[in-house]
Scaffold this active site. Structure first.
Site, PDB file in Angstrom:
ATOM      1  N   CYS A 339      -5.519 -79.663  34.217  1.00  0.00           N
ATOM      2  CA  CYS A 339      -6.311 -80.466  35.162  1.00  0.00           C
ATOM      3  C   CYS A 339      -6.384 -81.955  34.844  1.00  0.00           C
ATOM      4  CB  CYS A 339      -7.722 -79.948  35.328  1.00  0.00           C
ATOM      5  SG  CYS A 339      -8.038 -78.335  34.715  1.00  0.00           S
ATOM      6  N   ARG A 368      -3.498 -71.857  23.972  1.00  0.00           N
ATOM      7  CA  ARG A 368      -4.889 -71.554  23.655  1.00  0.00           C
ATOM      8  C   ARG A 368      -4.930 -70.611  22.476  1.00  0.00           C
ATOM      9  NH1 ARG A 368      -7.042 -70.450  29.808  1.00  0.00           N
ATOM     10  NH2 ARG A 368      -6.438 -72.496  30.587  1.00  0.00           N
ATOM     11  N   GLN A 386       1.109 -71.710  33.210  1.00  0.00           N
ATOM     12  CA  GLN A 386       0.299 -71.440  34.397  1.00  0.00           C
ATOM     13  C   GLN A 386       1.012 -71.960  35.636  1.00  0.00           C
ATOM     14  OE1 GLN A 386      -3.269 -73.690  33.259  1.00  0.00           O
ATOM     15  NE2 GLN A 386      -4.369 -71.745  33.237  1.00  0.00           N
ATOM     16  N   ASP A 388      -0.106 -73.660  38.060  1.00  0.00           N
ATOM     17  CA  ASP A 388      -1.351 -74.372  38.278  1.00  0.00           C
ATOM     18  C   ASP A 388      -1.213 -75.324  39.455  1.00  0.00           C
ATOM     19  OD1 ASP A 388      -3.918 -74.980  37.709  1.00  0.00           O
ATOM     20  OD2 ASP A 388      -3.517 -75.893  35.754  1.00  0.00           O
ATOM     21  N   HIS A 390      -3.824 -78.308  41.774  1.00  0.00           N
ATOM     22  CA  HIS A 390      -5.126 -78.876  42.096  1.00  0.00           C
ATOM     23  C   HIS A 390      -5.062 -79.505  43.460  1.00  0.00           C
ATOM     24  CE1 HIS A 390      -5.229 -78.430  37.734  1.00  0.00           C
ATOM     25  NE2 HIS A 390      -6.498 -78.146  37.939  1.00  0.00           N
ATOM     26  N   LYS A 471     -15.886 -68.997  42.746  1.00  0.00           N
ATOM     27  CA  LYS A 471     -14.445 -68.756  42.889  1.00  0.00           C
ATOM     28  C   LYS A 471     -14.163 -67.522  43.709  1.00  0.00           C
ATOM     29  CE  LYS A 471     -14.288 -66.204  38.529  1.00  0.00           C
ATOM     30  NZ  LYS A 471     -13.528 -65.854  37.349  1.00  0.00           N
ATOM     31  N   HIS A 517      -9.196 -75.816  42.066  1.00  0.00           N
ATOM     32  CA  HIS A 517      -8.309 -75.436  40.991  1.00  0.00           C
ATOM     33  C   HIS A 517      -7.838 -74.033  41.331  1.00  0.00           C
ATOM     34  CE1 HIS A 517      -7.414 -75.121  36.592  1.00  0.00           C
ATOM     35  NE2 HIS A 517      -7.394 -73.873  36.956  1.00  0.00           N
TER      36      HIS A 517
END
Length: 652
Positions: A339, A368, A386, A388, A390, A471, A517
RNA sequence: GCUGCUGUAGCUCAGUCGGCAGAGCGCGUCCUUGGUAAGGACGAGGCCAUGGGUUCGAGUCCCGUCAGCAGCACCA
């Protein structure tokens, strides 16, 4: 005048039966039919679940519960857990009992005991259970005052039961006795142990008392039980089937990926064939995103700690981030999240409402520090990519963006043959305080209206949102009916404020931007791991790393085989040729265990007629076919992303 | 991370009571040239995870470490 010897019992079908006052539920069941009485495990009287031995003293509604219903099966399993507890009590001295409920596929019981139970001991415990079953011991219910129950469990040295008693507010509690085993238990139970015929102990593991890592760890034995032997067998077969589909096993067998101790825990090495699959997915993913107005970005694997300080990741998740790397007096972190980078790109210039929505997507690899015990093949790793993205938009645009996203979810999950279900997860109890109640509400409502606009079924999971966002979670059901974590769509209430993400609205003033997200696949590692199990290694043609293998019958046909291979390759079909000095049966066997969707056998006949003999996973031995026709068929199969026939397990 | 279990050939696994390291698959060479799920012979391949201890002697017994597995706890 009403007789006081007979009462009316209303059955679920509406019929009414007269019985003597004080008849037991079991007696009523017997009067309906011996079959029903035999299958009965408990009863429901005026809505309350009770033992079959319960006496009925007034007019009541009665339902006989059998093990064919989910509820009845739960009771059967719960009773089995008591029998297991008795067996363990007989075999081991000084056992202290935790809890022993029925669960999804069976039951467990937690024990605190000196000796470690190993899986080898399960047979012995099972044998003792068989003995208990043959003893036909009744499950006897007693109602005790809290005080009496307390002295009972004190006298038999059961501290965990005493702890449970502390939290019960009723004045009376039930205890059940089975032989010498006494348990604090709501019930109901089956009448006696002879009703338990089809059970199996499955595994043993540690489990924290009351699910808390700060509490002592007990030994948990898992088992399962069914009403019928056939169902037990079917279940065990399904477990076996799931083992065969284990992505770690198939990943090795098909040479898709590996892990290496020297590389590090939780880090995936993608082999060529694994990359082939992954690239098909990535390509498809990119196309679908491009079609929907996404732009692709890339952000560095490493960033100054400052940005994660500001984003709040360090205060919140530092224990799960890799330790800082110090360069020129500045601390850097391996990125745990994409992000901040996307936000910085957004902020690299002034943004007008006319520019919005802006959708940035990245296949971003993050790291992680997952706890070692959490790691599991590709499904839980420390380094993963990911999918991912945004979305930066105005509040007004939000519901429309959510709607669009659900369309994307539908498209992509459908392509892989997943059934799914959506959940709206709302604000949790402990949540971000910088966002107002109104902001939480507005964000949640926007998600909801997106769901409604798209027309996607969903259920609400109250309080299950993350601390910074409501979410939509989508859960997938694979070919074996198992549930997987799927796409997630989160309205971030944290980052827009922390990074002061603004756009200029039509009033000429700065307004706070909405950031959504979202991830569809989740991580490529987990998604591919899940797909391996979903398909059991038999990937649809568009994903299969090796789509076609040509099998020449003798050396005389290798040249022709090469021609076939090269033609297919030129047509964009991933093809190999098995020119080993082996018989055809052997090559077919080997092509099958390698899970190649199309095997083309070429020999004298084919060379002469300029054809290939097709053996496909879907169709078996299909006989000869012109190469052009086959290519057309395969191209169509790839284009439509056709799923393999019958990839759903027949055990379902 | 916690509890328990397991580490023997690339893979799957056997190895009895502590006494010379085994099998199948795979791999290599040769024979065989074959028609839809495994043809034959020979061969290579091991610091028995690792460090210590007990013992005349340890793959085997004991302790530590590392790794894997199951479950629990965790999962932005």
């Amino acid at each position: 005048m009403e007789t006081n010897t007979n009462i009316s019992i209303t059955l679920p079908d509406g019929s009414v039966k007269k019985h003597p006052r004080g008849a037991s539920a079991l007696e009523v069941a017997e009067s309906i039919g011996p079959g029903l009485a035999g299958d009965a495990v408990a009863a429901r009287i005026d809505g309350a679940l009770v033992d079959l031995s319960s006496k009925i003293s007034q007019d009541r509604r009665l339902e006989i519960i059998t093990a064919d219903s989910e509820e009845g099966l739960g009771i059967l399993r719960h009773s089995t857990s008591h029998v297991m507890a008795l067996a363990v009590q007989r075999l081991y001295k000084g056992v202290q009992f935790g809890i022993g409920p029925a669960i999804n596929d069976g039951f467990y019981y937690d024990f605190d005991l000196k000796d470690a139970i190993s899986s080898d001991d399960l047979t012995e415990i099972e044998e003792e259970m068989e003995r208990i079953v043959s003893e036909k011991l009744p499950f006897r219910r007693e109602e005790l005052s809290i005080g009496d129950a307390r002295s009972l469990f004190e006298s038999i040295g059961q501290p965990y039961k005493l702890e449970l008693l502390e939290e019960i507010e009723d004045e009376k509690v039930n205890v059940y006795r089975t032989g010498d085993f006494v348990d604090l238990c709501r019930g109901p139970h089956i009448p006696d142990t002879s009703g338990l015929k089809n059970f199996k102990l499955l595994s043993v593991a540690g489990a924290y008392w009351r699910g808390s890592a700060t509490k002592p760890q007990l030994q948990r034995i898992y088992g399962t039980a069914f009403a019928r032997k056939k169902e037990l067998k079917k279940y065990l077969h399904r477990v076996e089937e799931a083992e065969k589909r284990d992505h770690r096993r198939i990943g090795r067998e098909l040479d898709l990926f590996s892990m290496d101790e020297e590389i590090g825990k939780g880090l995936v090495l993608w082999h060529p064939k694994g990359v082939e699959i992954r690239e098909r997915i990535e390509q498809y993913w990119k196309n679908e995103h491009r079609l929907r107005g996404y732009q692709f970005v890339r952000t560095p694997h490493l960033a100054s700690e400052k940005v994660y300080q500001r984003s709040g990741h360090i205060p919140q998740y530092e224990d799960m981030m890799y330790a800082p790397i110090e360069i020129e007096g500045e601390r850097y972190r391996v990125k745990p999240m994409n992000c901040p980078g996307h936000i910085k790109i957004f902020q690299s210039q002034m943004r007008s409402y006319r520019d919005l929505p802006i959708r940035y997507a990245e296949l971003g690899t993050v790291y992680r520090f997952e706890m070692s015990g959490a790691l599991h093949g590709m499904l839980r790793v420390r380094g993963f990519t990911q999918d991912d993205a945004h979305i930066f938009c105005t509040p007004q645009q939000l519901p429309g963006e959510v709607e669009e996203l659900l369309g994307l979810v539908d498209e992509i999950m459908g392509a892989f043959g997943y059934r799914y279900k959506a959940y709206l997860a709302t604000r949790p109890e402990v949540s971000l305080q910088t966002a107002t109640d109104q902001e939480w509400e507005r964000a949640t409502e926007a998600l909801q209206s997106g769901l409604q606009r798209y027309g996607m079924d969903y259920s609400v999971e109250a309080g299950e949102g993350t601390f910074y966002a409501p979410k939509i979670d989508v859960k997938l059901f694979d070919a074996l009916g198992r549930q997987w974590q799927g796409p997630t769509i989160q309205v971030d209430l944290n980052l827009p404020k922390r990074f002061e993400v603004k756009y200029i609205a039509d009033d000429g003033k700065e307004h706070e931007c909405i950031i959504v997200h979202r991830a569809i696949l989740g991580s490529l590692e987990r998604f591919v791991g899940g797909l391996i199990e979903h398909f059991g290694g038999w990937f649809p043609l568009w994903l299969a790393p090796e789509q076609v293998r040509v099998l020449p019958i003798t050396d005389d046909h290798t040249e022709y085989a090469h021609n076939v291979r090269d033609t297919l390759r030129a047509g964009g079909i991933r093809t190999t040729c098995d020119e080993r000095n082996e018989k055809t049966g052997y090559k077919v066997h080997s092509g099958t265990t390698d899970k190649v969707p199309y095997l083309l056998i070429v020999g004298e006949k084919e060379v002469k007629s300029g054809t290939v003999s097709v053996r496909s996973h879907d169709g078996g031995d299909e006989g000869p076919c012109a190469l052009e026709d086959l290519m057309e068929r395969m191209n169509k199969e790839v284009e439509t992303k056709a799923l393999p026939k019958n990839f759903v397990s027949d055990t379902d």
